[in-house]
Enzyme design. Structure first.
Site, PDB file in Angstrom:
ATOM      1  N   GLU A 126     -15.143  13.045 -16.373  1.00 30.54           N
ATOM      2  CA  GLU A 126     -14.528  14.197 -15.795  1.00 30.54           C
ATOM      3  C   GLU A 126     -14.592  14.013 -14.052  1.00 30.54           C
ATOM      4  O   GLU A 126     -15.726  13.322 -13.695  1.00 30.54           O
ATOM      5  CB  GLU A 126     -14.894  15.412 -16.161  1.00 30.54           C
ATOM      6  CG  GLU A 126     -14.933  15.801 -17.521  1.00 30.54           C
ATOM      7  CD  GLU A 126     -15.249  16.978 -18.077  1.00 30.54           C
ATOM      8  OE1 GLU A 126     -15.925  17.927 -17.032  1.00 30.54           O
ATOM      9  OE2 GLU A 126     -15.368  17.549 -19.402  1.00 30.54           O
ATOM     10  N   LYS A 150     -15.643  15.645 -10.702  1.00 28.88           N
ATOM     11  CA  LYS A 150     -16.742  16.623 -10.577  1.00 28.88           C
ATOM     12  C   LYS A 150     -16.065  17.436  -9.357  1.00 28.88           C
ATOM     13  O   LYS A 150     -16.120  16.883  -8.107  1.00 28.88           O
ATOM     14  CB  LYS A 150     -18.176  16.142  -9.928  1.00 28.88           C
ATOM     15  CG  LYS A 150     -18.942  17.253  -9.619  1.00 28.88           C
ATOM     16  CD  LYS A 150     -20.683  16.706  -9.821  1.00 28.88           C
ATOM     17  CE  LYS A 150     -21.653  17.681  -9.443  1.00 28.88           C
ATOM     18  NZ  LYS A 150     -21.459  18.466  -8.381  1.00 28.88           N
ATOM     19  N   ASP A 185     -15.527  20.054  -6.247  1.00 33.70           N
ATOM     20  CA  ASP A 185     -16.745  20.394  -5.377  1.00 33.70           C
ATOM     21  C   ASP A 185     -16.064  21.918  -4.751  1.00 33.70           C
ATOM     22  O   ASP A 185     -15.367  22.162  -3.798  1.00 33.70           O
ATOM     23  CB  ASP A 185     -16.712  19.730  -3.958  1.00 33.70           C
ATOM     24  CG  ASP A 185     -17.722  19.877  -3.307  1.00 33.70           C
ATOM     25  OD1 ASP A 185     -18.680  20.767  -3.850  1.00 33.70           O
ATOM     26  OD2 ASP A 185     -18.026  19.330  -2.194  1.00 33.70           O
ATOM     27  N   TYR A 200     -14.051  23.878 -17.163  1.00 31.52           N
ATOM     28  CA  TYR A 200     -14.753  22.701 -17.593  1.00 31.52           C
ATOM     29  C   TYR A 200     -15.596  22.768 -18.831  1.00 31.52           C
ATOM     30  O   TYR A 200     -16.078  21.728 -19.492  1.00 31.52           O
ATOM     31  CB  TYR A 200     -15.430  21.798 -16.522  1.00 31.52           C
ATOM     32  CG  TYR A 200     -16.705  22.836 -15.825  1.00 31.52           C
ATOM     33  CD1 TYR A 200     -17.797  23.015 -16.488  1.00 31.52           C
ATOM     34  CD2 TYR A 200     -16.405  22.815 -14.544  1.00 31.52           C
ATOM     35  CE1 TYR A 200     -18.507  23.843 -15.921  1.00 31.52           C
ATOM     36  CE2 TYR A 200     -17.498  23.739 -13.659  1.00 31.52           C
ATOM     37  CZ  TYR A 200     -18.779  24.299 -14.456  1.00 31.52           C
ATOM     38  OH  TYR A 200     -19.457  24.960 -14.080  1.00 31.52           O
ATOM     39  N   LYS A 224     -22.429  11.107  -8.035  1.00 31.07           N
ATOM     40  CA  LYS A 224     -21.565  11.255  -6.919  1.00 31.07           C
ATOM     41  C   LYS A 224     -21.277  10.016  -6.002  1.00 31.07           C
ATOM     42  O   LYS A 224     -21.542   8.859  -6.340  1.00 31.07           O
ATOM     43  CB  LYS A 224     -22.947  11.802  -5.904  1.00 31.07           C
ATOM     44  CG  LYS A 224     -23.320  13.101  -6.262  1.00 31.07           C
ATOM     45  CD  LYS A 224     -22.855  14.500  -5.638  1.00 31.07           C
ATOM     46  CE  LYS A 224     -23.460  15.763  -6.188  1.00 31.07           C
ATOM     47  NZ  LYS A 224     -24.489  16.154  -5.412  1.00 31.07           N
ATOM     48  N   CYS A 257     -26.026  24.608  35.055  1.00 31.39           N
ATOM     49  CA  CYS A 257     -25.396  25.164  33.971  1.00 31.39           C
ATOM     50  C   CYS A 257     -24.117  25.141  34.072  1.00 31.39           C
ATOM     51  O   CYS A 257     -23.313  25.576  35.208  1.00 31.39           O
ATOM     52  CB  CYS A 257     -25.912  26.516  33.770  1.00 31.39           C
ATOM     53  SG  CYS A 257     -24.747  27.458  32.669  1.00 31.39           S
ATOM     54  N   CYS A 299     -22.570  29.069  34.472  1.00 31.29           N
ATOM     55  CA  CYS A 299     -22.838  29.899  35.542  1.00 31.29           C
ATOM     56  C   CYS A 299     -23.364  29.002  36.765  1.00 31.29           C
ATOM     57  O   CYS A 299     -23.493  29.834  37.817  1.00 31.29           O
ATOM     58  CB  CYS A 299     -23.966  31.119  35.129  1.00 31.29           C
ATOM     59  SG  CYS A 299     -25.470  30.328  34.933  1.00 31.29           S
ATOM     60  N   CYS A 341     -30.577  26.653  30.576  1.00 37.77           N
ATOM     61  CA  CYS A 341     -30.344  27.602  31.377  1.00 37.77           C
ATOM     62  C   CYS A 341     -30.971  28.822  31.472  1.00 37.77           C
ATOM     63  O   CYS A 341     -30.969  29.544  30.319  1.00 37.77           O
ATOM     64  CB  CYS A 341     -28.402  27.932  31.470  1.00 37.77           C
ATOM     65  SG  CYS A 341     -28.116  29.391  32.216  1.00 37.77           S
ATOM     66  N   CYS A 373     -26.166  34.907  32.064  1.00 37.57           N
ATOM     67  CA  CYS A 373     -25.120  33.689  31.957  1.00 37.57           C
ATOM     68  C   CYS A 373     -24.210  34.296  30.974  1.00 37.57           C
ATOM     69  O   CYS A 373     -24.531  34.689  29.615  1.00 37.57           O
ATOM     70  CB  CYS A 373     -25.866  32.640  31.720  1.00 37.57           C
ATOM     71  SG  CYS A 373     -24.786  31.131  31.129  1.00 37.57           S
TER      72      CYS A 373
HETATM   73  S1  IVH Z   1     -20.438  20.755 -16.289  1.00 33.18           S
HETATM   74  C1  IVH Z   1     -24.587  22.337 -17.490  1.00 33.18           C
HETATM   75  N1  IVH Z   1     -18.395  19.365 -15.459  1.00 33.18           N
HETATM   76  O1  IVH Z   1     -20.926  20.737 -10.734  1.00 33.18           O
HETATM   77  C2  IVH Z   1     -23.701  21.481 -16.666  1.00 33.18           C
HETATM   78  N2  IVH Z   1     -19.694  20.929 -13.941  1.00 33.18           N
HETATM   79  O2  IVH Z   1     -24.352  20.852 -10.726  1.00 33.18           O
HETATM   80  C3  IVH Z   1     -22.446  22.280 -16.554  1.00 33.18           C
HETATM   81  N3  IVH Z   1     -18.746  21.034 -11.527  1.00 33.18           N
HETATM   82  O3  IVH Z   1     -22.552  24.049 -10.757  1.00 33.18           O
HETATM   83  C4  IVH Z   1     -21.477  21.755 -15.579  1.00 33.18           C
HETATM   84  N4  IVH Z   1     -17.144  19.947 -11.765  1.00 33.18           N
HETATM   85  O4  IVH Z   1     -20.084  24.288 -11.001  1.00 33.18           O
HETATM   86  C5  IVH Z   1     -19.404  20.365 -14.966  1.00 33.18           C
HETATM   87  N5  IVH Z   1     -16.413  18.586 -14.559  1.00 33.18           N
HETATM   88  C6  IVH Z   1     -17.355  19.520 -14.473  1.00 33.18           C
HETATM   89  C7  IVH Z   1     -17.569  19.927 -13.135  1.00 33.18           C
HETATM   90  C8  IVH Z   1     -18.982  20.639 -12.965  1.00 33.18           C
HETATM   91  C9  IVH Z   1     -17.761  20.706 -10.887  1.00 33.18           C
HETATM   92  C10 IVH Z   1     -19.875  21.897 -10.754  1.00 33.18           C
HETATM   93  C11 IVH Z   1     -20.561  22.954 -11.555  1.00 33.18           C
HETATM   94  C12 IVH Z   1     -22.052  22.875 -11.429  1.00 33.18           C
HETATM   95  C13 IVH Z   1     -22.289  21.803 -10.684  1.00 33.18           C
HETATM   96  C14 IVH Z   1     -23.393  20.842 -11.302  1.00 33.18           C
END
Ligand code: IVH
Length: 669
Positions: free
Chosen positions: A109, A111, A113, A224, A312, A406, A409, A424, A429
């Protein structure tokens, strides 16, 4: 009548789902608005108690949106990180070993942010929404989450897919990255500090006091996981996601099922290439074992499940040029050089500035005006200059001459051998005053919403405030005359200023901009002296006698109070509560915790918690918090944007905890 109104609600829910969840509206926006208006009219004519909480009109409620800390049904764990393909394969080997080489399917999946949240539904109705908080306890943000159209207030139940009586799902709230700039333009117009990235924008919008603010933000969500359910059996994660989609939840479409981690690696590489095309910020992928009985067999550590990991993406990087170098004067007078960049998009935000830290940094890296540079942002709040591409120089780049006066001033700057900072030293100032007031109003100090840099600048430039205490005597007529300050904003600002009188002594101490006094030191000082009054009477020796307070801090605090008695008297006269109320006695300290007897330093932004809160939690568990990393430090807790303290910890071999690992340990007690 009742059936009509209910049918109309059903119809609106159907169209909400088509629009916000499926992204396939089958009527125009105008037609949708007309349906909503019709429902509003009908509801106006019916008694209030007949309007159900899951009616599509009931998204924005009144009152305070933020609520109490509530325990999660099961901890909201975080994910282990894998770096590189080898570590991903190691994750697979561990899984295989525990499962004794049974065949395993993996779900890959994106991730997202954003901000992790938990949603609880009873009989198909949304009853509660929590943030992740420290993993054990979340913050009740139900009122704010209800305003997000992609979160169903009522689930769709069908004969084939009936909604179970109790259901808890977890997902990630986010803001589409191309909308961040719009939000920031507006924030700046209202005198607020812009959000550094889409994640902060999402978190800030969900954790605000006012659900009307949340409602205006373009928040979205991907669910998720199905975390808890009664009366429904699912055997795999993909099956759970299908069920959830059937109930009307929005799940990320780019989810794939694979038989091997080699294929997951291909998925990863595809998205590394395409990540910029995704309209929301994605910081990596998540890999999960699909079979739920296998997930159970694998179990979890205190921190994270053994059946999932994240992988990541590399830090965002981009190339741009330095158009000029400006020098900013900070609240304590330190002159900081800032590179003004040719604006570039980086991780969802338009970047126009990068700090150059100090004069020495410019000399060491030989940074010149006109240089082409590599700008990097590793999930960090502040982007940094990673490299100067000297091979791109054409010969017309100009070395920067650090000023001797500065820039605001004109007072001659002070250089000292003891520190790299150039200062300064003119206390009057105006640049320093502006910064001090903005800092006074900031989130970790007095938290005065609506008093951002643009408003502060105007207040100072119009001579309405000469020090922070003058904020408390501002009049609506004066504020109302400032640019962009209509009656609404004026009223709100004065209300927020009034509200700030309730702040704790530690927050006030942070807000005073005393050299070397941040949140941690302020807490330590107030823990010891219990009031600003007592602290202000103390001499250097008395302050230095406190464990964790060094001579430099002690000297700086004592000198500040000696030189600023009139300011303290003015604040007292303004009626700040912390001058009249005793600080509560320290709460009972837990014994035998991970934190007991250890010394911590907290740095960077922890997203879900302020540093003050973090140190309170550590102390409540028997730990000690100090402000600088030394040989005596056991752990550095490093949030986003950790800087020199992080480097120092690495240098001294001090163990580093991520914010997530820290939250996990908090969750243990
Ligand atoms: S599963 C127990 N799936 O990433 C694990 N997390 O450190 C449950 N996040 O705080 C997380 N996308 O909020 C999962 N497809 C995804 C995600 C996801 C973002 C975030 C989640 C969590 C952090 C994981």
């Amino acid at each position: 009548m009742n059936t009509d109104i209910n049918k109309l609600r059903e119809l609106i829910r159907y169209h909400e789902r088509k629009y916000y969840i499926d992204d396939q509206p089958d009527i125009t926006d105008a037609a949708f608005d007309a349906l909503m208006r019709q429902l509003e009219e009908l509801e106006k004519a019916s008694p209030e108690e007949d309007i159900p909480s899951d009616s599509p009109t009931q998204r924005v409620g009144g009152g305070v949106a933020l609520g109490s800390r509530i325990p999660h049904r099961s901890p909201m764990l975080s994910l282990d990180n894998t770096f590189g393909k080898d570590e991903l394969l190691d994750f697979g080997k561990r899984v295989q070993r525990i499962l004794e080489d049974a065949p395993v399917e993996y779900v890959a999946e994106l991730k997202i942010d954003g901000l992790g949240v938990s949603l609880l539904y009873e009989n198909g109705i949304l009853v509660r929404g929590l943030t992740r908080g420290d993993g054990e306890f979340g913050e009740d943000v139900s009122g704010n989450l209800r305003t997000i159209r992609a979160i169903p207030l009522r689930l769709t139940s069908t004969e084939d897919n009936p909604v179970p009586p109790v259901l808890e799902v977890r997902g990630e709230v986010f803001i589409p990255k191309h909308l961040l700039d719009d939000i920031n333009v507006q924030r700046e117009a209202e005198g607020e500090t812009p959000f550094a990235n889409p994640r902060n924008a999402a978190a800030g919008s969900v954790r605000t006091q006012d659900s009307n603010v949340t409602a205006k933000r373009p928040l979205d969500i991907f669910i998720y996981s199905l975390n808890y359910v009664e009366g429904l059996e699912v055997t795999t994660h993909t099956e759970a996601l299908e069920k959830l989609k059937g109930f009307g939840f929005k799940c990320n479409p780019y989810t794939e099922l694979h038989n091997s981690l080699e294929d997951v690696f291909i998925f990863y590489n595809q998205w590394v290439e395409k990540r910029e095309e995704i309209p929301y910020e994605v910081d990596g992928i998540v890999v999960k074992v699909n079979d739920i009985s296998q997930q159970r067999e694998l179990g979890s550590t205190a921190k994270s499940p053994r059946w999932a990991t994240s992988y990541k993406f590399p830090a965002h990087q981009t190339i741009t040029t330095i158009e000029k170098i400006e020098v900013q004067v900070g609240r304590t007078g330190v002159l900081t050089p800032v590179a003004i960049l040719e604006p570039v998009k980086l991780a969802g935000a338009t970047i126009t500035h990068a700090t150059l830290h100090n004069e020495q940094e410019i000399l060491n890296k030989d940074i010149r005006i006109g240089d082409t540079i590599v700008l990097e942002r590793a999930g960090d709040v502040i982007p940094k200059i990673n490299d100067v591409l000297k091979e791109k120089r054409k010969g017309d780049e100009v070395a920067f001459q650090f000023p001797d006066l500065c820039p605001t001033c004109g007072t001659p700057v002070q250089r000292s051998d003891a520190e790299v900072a150039v200062r300064c030293v003119n206390a009057g100032c105006s640049a320093q005053l502006k910064r001090r007031i903005a800092h006074y109003a900031s989130r970790n100090a007095l938290e005065i919403e609506g008093l951002g840099p643009a408003t502060v600048n105007q207040l100072v430039d119009n001579n309405l405030v000469q020090d922070v205490a003058d904020l408390y005597t501002l009049k609506a007529e004066e504020v109302g005359k400032l640019e962009r300050m209509g009656p609404g904003l004026t009223h709100n600002l004065l209300h927020q200023i009034e509200r700030s009188k309730q702040a704790s002594a530690a927050r006030l101490l942070v807000g005073l901009s005393i050299f070397h006094v941040g949140e941690t030191v302020a807490e330590v000082l107030i823990d010891h002296f219990l009031s600003i009054d007592a602290l202000s009477q103390a001499n250097t020796e008395a302050i230095e006698a406190i464990p964790g307070i060094g001579p430099q801090i002690a000297e700086s605090v004592a000198t500040f109070f000696e030189q600023n008695r009139p300011l303290i008297e003015k604040l007292k006269a303004a009626g700040l509560k912390c001058f009249t109320e005793e600080v509560a006695k320290a709460p009972q300290v837990l014994e035998d915790t991970f934190f007991s007897g250890k010394t911590f330093v907290v740095t960077g932004s922890l997203t879900d918690m302020t540093r003050t809160e973090a140190s309170t939690q550590i102390k409540a568990r028997g730990g000690k918090v100090t402000s600088s990393v030394t040989g005596k430090t056991d752990y550095l807790i490093a949030g986003e944007g950790a800087g020199s303290k992080y480097d120092k910890a690495v240098e001294l071999g001090v163990e580093i905890l991520t914010a997530e690992a820290f939250f996990e340990h908090l969750g243990e007690n």
